[in-house]
Design a protein around this motif. Sequence first.
Motif, short mmCIF file in Angstrom:
data_model
loop_
_atom_site.label_atom_id
_atom_site.label_comp_id
_atom_site.label_asym_id
_atom_site.label_seq_id
_atom_site.Cartn_x
_atom_site.Cartn_y
_atom_site.Cartn_z
N ALA A 204 0.83 -1.20 0.00
CA ALA A 204 0.00 0.00 0.00
C ALA A 204 0.87 1.26 0.00
CB ALA A 204 -0.93 -0.01 1.21
N GLY A 205 1.95 1.22 0.77
CA GLY A 205 2.85 2.36 0.79
C GLY A 205 3.50 2.60 -0.56
N PHE A 206 3.86 1.51 -1.25
CA PHE A 206 4.46 1.65 -2.58
C PHE A 206 3.46 2.25 -3.56
CE2 PHE A 206 5.60 -0.17 -6.76
CZ PHE A 206 6.85 0.42 -6.90
N ALA A 207 2.19 1.88 -3.44
CA ALA A 207 1.17 2.45 -4.31
C ALA A 207 1.07 3.96 -4.12
CB ALA A 207 -0.18 1.79 -4.04
N VAL A 208 1.14 4.41 -2.86
CA VAL A 208 1.07 5.85 -2.58
C VAL A 208 2.30 6.56 -3.10
CG1 VAL A 208 0.98 7.58 -0.74
CG2 VAL A 208 -0.42 5.51 -0.57
N LEU A 209 3.49 5.99 -2.86
CA LEU A 209 4.73 6.63 -3.29
C LEU A 209 4.79 6.73 -4.82
CD1 LEU A 209 7.39 5.10 -0.87
CD2 LEU A 209 6.45 7.41 -0.85
N VAL A 233 -4.86 4.80 -3.69
CA VAL A 233 -5.18 3.95 -2.55
C VAL A 233 -6.49 3.22 -2.80
CG1 VAL A 233 -5.70 3.91 -0.08
CG2 VAL A 233 -3.91 5.41 -0.95
N ALA A 234 -7.47 3.89 -3.41
CA ALA A 234 -8.74 3.24 -3.71
C ALA A 234 -8.54 2.07 -4.68
CB ALA A 234 -9.72 4.26 -4.30
N ARG A 235 -7.71 2.26 -5.70
CA ARG A 235 -7.44 1.17 -6.65
C ARG A 235 -6.71 0.02 -5.95
NH1 ARG A 235 -6.22 5.55 -10.09
NH2 ARG A 235 -4.00 5.28 -9.64
N HIS A 236 -5.76 0.38 -5.10
CA HIS A 236 -5.02 -0.66 -4.38
C HIS A 236 -5.97 -1.47 -3.49
CE1 HIS A 236 -1.59 -2.57 -2.37
NE2 HIS A 236 -2.25 -2.38 -1.23
N ASN A 237 -6.87 -0.80 -2.82
CA ASN A 237 -7.84 -1.50 -1.96
C ASN A 237 -8.77 -2.38 -2.78
OD1 ASN A 237 -6.89 -0.58 0.50
ND2 ASN A 237 -8.23 1.22 0.51
N MET A 238 -9.12 -1.93 -3.98
CA MET A 238 -9.98 -2.74 -4.83
C MET A 238 -9.28 -4.04 -5.21
SD MET A 238 -11.62 -1.79 -8.56
CE MET A 238 -9.97 -1.70 -9.29
N PHE A 239 -8.02 -3.96 -5.59
CA PHE A 239 -7.27 -5.16 -5.93
C PHE A 239 -7.06 -6.04 -4.69
CE2 PHE A 239 -5.41 -2.39 -9.43
CZ PHE A 239 -6.25 -2.92 -10.39
N GLN A 242 -10.09 -8.09 -4.03
CA GLN A 242 -10.24 -9.20 -4.97
C GLN A 242 -9.35 -10.38 -4.62
OE1 GLN A 242 -9.40 -7.38 -8.74
NE2 GLN A 242 -11.40 -6.37 -8.88
N THR A 243 -8.22 -10.11 -3.98
CA THR A 243 -7.29 -11.19 -3.61
C THR A 243 -7.44 -11.63 -2.16
OG1 THR A 243 -5.58 -9.54 -3.09
CG2 THR A 243 -5.61 -10.45 -5.33
N GLY A 244 -8.42 -11.07 -1.47
CA GLY A 244 -8.65 -11.48 -0.09
C GLY A 244 -7.82 -10.76 0.93
N GLU A 245 -7.05 -9.73 0.52
CA GLU A 245 -6.24 -8.96 1.46
C GLU A 245 -7.10 -7.90 2.15
OE1 GLU A 245 -3.15 -9.25 2.38
OE2 GLU A 245 -2.50 -10.84 1.02
N THR A 246 -6.59 -7.42 3.27
CA THR A 246 -7.30 -6.37 4.02
C THR A 246 -7.16 -5.03 3.33
OG1 THR A 246 -6.84 -7.55 6.08
CG2 THR A 246 -7.49 -5.23 6.26
N GLU A 247 -8.26 -4.30 3.22
CA GLU A 247 -8.19 -2.94 2.69
C GLU A 247 -7.56 -2.03 3.73
OE1 GLU A 247 -11.84 -1.52 1.06
OE2 GLU A 247 -12.44 -3.49 0.34
N ARG A 248 -6.79 -1.06 3.27
CA ARG A 248 -6.03 -0.21 4.18
C ARG A 248 -6.25 1.26 3.87
NH1 ARG A 248 -2.27 -3.48 6.77
NH2 ARG A 248 -2.17 -5.58 5.87
N PHE A 249 -6.02 2.10 4.89
CA PHE A 249 -6.01 3.53 4.67
C PHE A 249 -4.62 4.05 5.03
CE2 PHE A 249 -7.55 3.01 9.05
CZ PHE A 249 -6.68 3.83 9.76
N LEU A 293 -6.14 8.95 3.41
CA LEU A 293 -6.24 8.47 2.04
C LEU A 293 -6.89 7.09 2.03
CD1 LEU A 293 -2.63 9.41 0.84
CD2 LEU A 293 -4.77 10.68 0.40
N GLY A 294 -7.82 6.89 1.11
CA GLY A 294 -8.55 5.64 1.04
C GLY A 294 -9.90 5.70 1.72
N MET A 295 -10.23 6.85 2.33
CA MET A 295 -11.50 6.98 3.05
C MET A 295 -12.30 8.19 2.59
SD MET A 295 -10.15 6.06 6.91
CE MET A 295 -11.82 5.90 7.55
#
Length: 404
Positions: A204-209, A233-239, A242-249, A293-295
């Motif tokens: 998630a941090g890499f997506a933001v950077l 962050v919204a796109r990262h949470n969407m993916f 889909q893979t069963g990972e926890t959404e993050r902010f 971010l993400g909320m």
Amino acid sequence: MTIGLQRLLAARGAVLPGADAGEEAVRAPRVRNAVLFGSLALLTTVFALLDVRNGEDLRLMPLLVVVPALVSVFGTIRQTAAVSVLIMLVVTASHLSTGGSRGDVLTGIAFTVLACCLGIGACVLRIRHATQIARLRSAAVALQRQILRPLPILTDQVLAHGIYTPIEEDRLVGGDIYEVVQSPYGTRVIIGDVQGKGVAAIGAGFAVLGAFREAAIREPALTGAVDALEDAVARHNMFSAQTGETERFVTALVLGFDGSDRVEAVNCGHLPPRLLHEGVARAVSLRHTSVPLGMAELSHEGRVAERLAFPPGATLLLITDGVTEARDASGAFYPLDARLGGWAERAPYDLLTALDADLDDFSGGVRRDDIAALALRRTVADGPGRTGAAEHGARRAAEAFGGR
């Protein structure tokens, strides 16, 4: 190790790696072995004396079979094996010397050998698991360090010194991030903290950077850059969903420097910066603090940029909650603002040196979260000595914090 770093460490009374360090590395295992086997010899002697005193009524020597299991909890495989062999010899000799039926003696010896072998096996499994965890930690920390740029960073508007210490626990690493980007619109800076820990937090941090490095150069308005971070962050949470990972902010503080005595700031649920100027340190009051971010979908208000004073000679300190939430042995939180008052006149490099050492002393060396801090100072206006002074400050910080 560079000559500059050697001189710096020597001036501060640090022990340089060399003969003394090598002797300590060799001496430490010897001391531990001496303590271990000395304690074992003492315990065996005590049990033997008690056996002599008690006679056949209460024999204690067979109880020594638990010692290999205890050593396997903290010792090496070699230590556990050595202790197991000694215990097998001692307990076997005890069984043979006390007599008894042949079946009882053989049963006692077999049980002793089995218990010692189980102790060695437990030690092997423990060390194998610890090695795997250490490799995962090392890989995750290496990945995180590759994502984050080394400090200090010099741009046309600011010189950014910093410290960064990732936490290394069983959950691997935390998710603190920072970046400084020179753009056509000035220097843009972000410091943030991803919810949670582990490799997923690094993702998630890499997506933001990645989004920040692109948007900082592309977007004329600072709020436009922040909107791009929200989308990332919204796109990262969407993916992730889909893979069963926890959404993050992600909490973040985004700043824009255009060379004036004002700095533009957009706060997305992050800690406010601290301004140190003319011997005074204070938290900068931000009137508009939006959601992390993400909320954004949870808020009906758009993100707003506000301008803060940043006079020449002032230092702007950005931190993550690993600083303010550090605890001492009693559980008290680190009193950041009280400590900053005594360092308000220090240069950024010296400020961060004092902060890092004081945090380590306050927490007793126990870090429960990532620690990231950036100390920003305006670049001196063009003129004689500008480049030399900036490069000198950068070199000092690189020597002190380059290996962190």
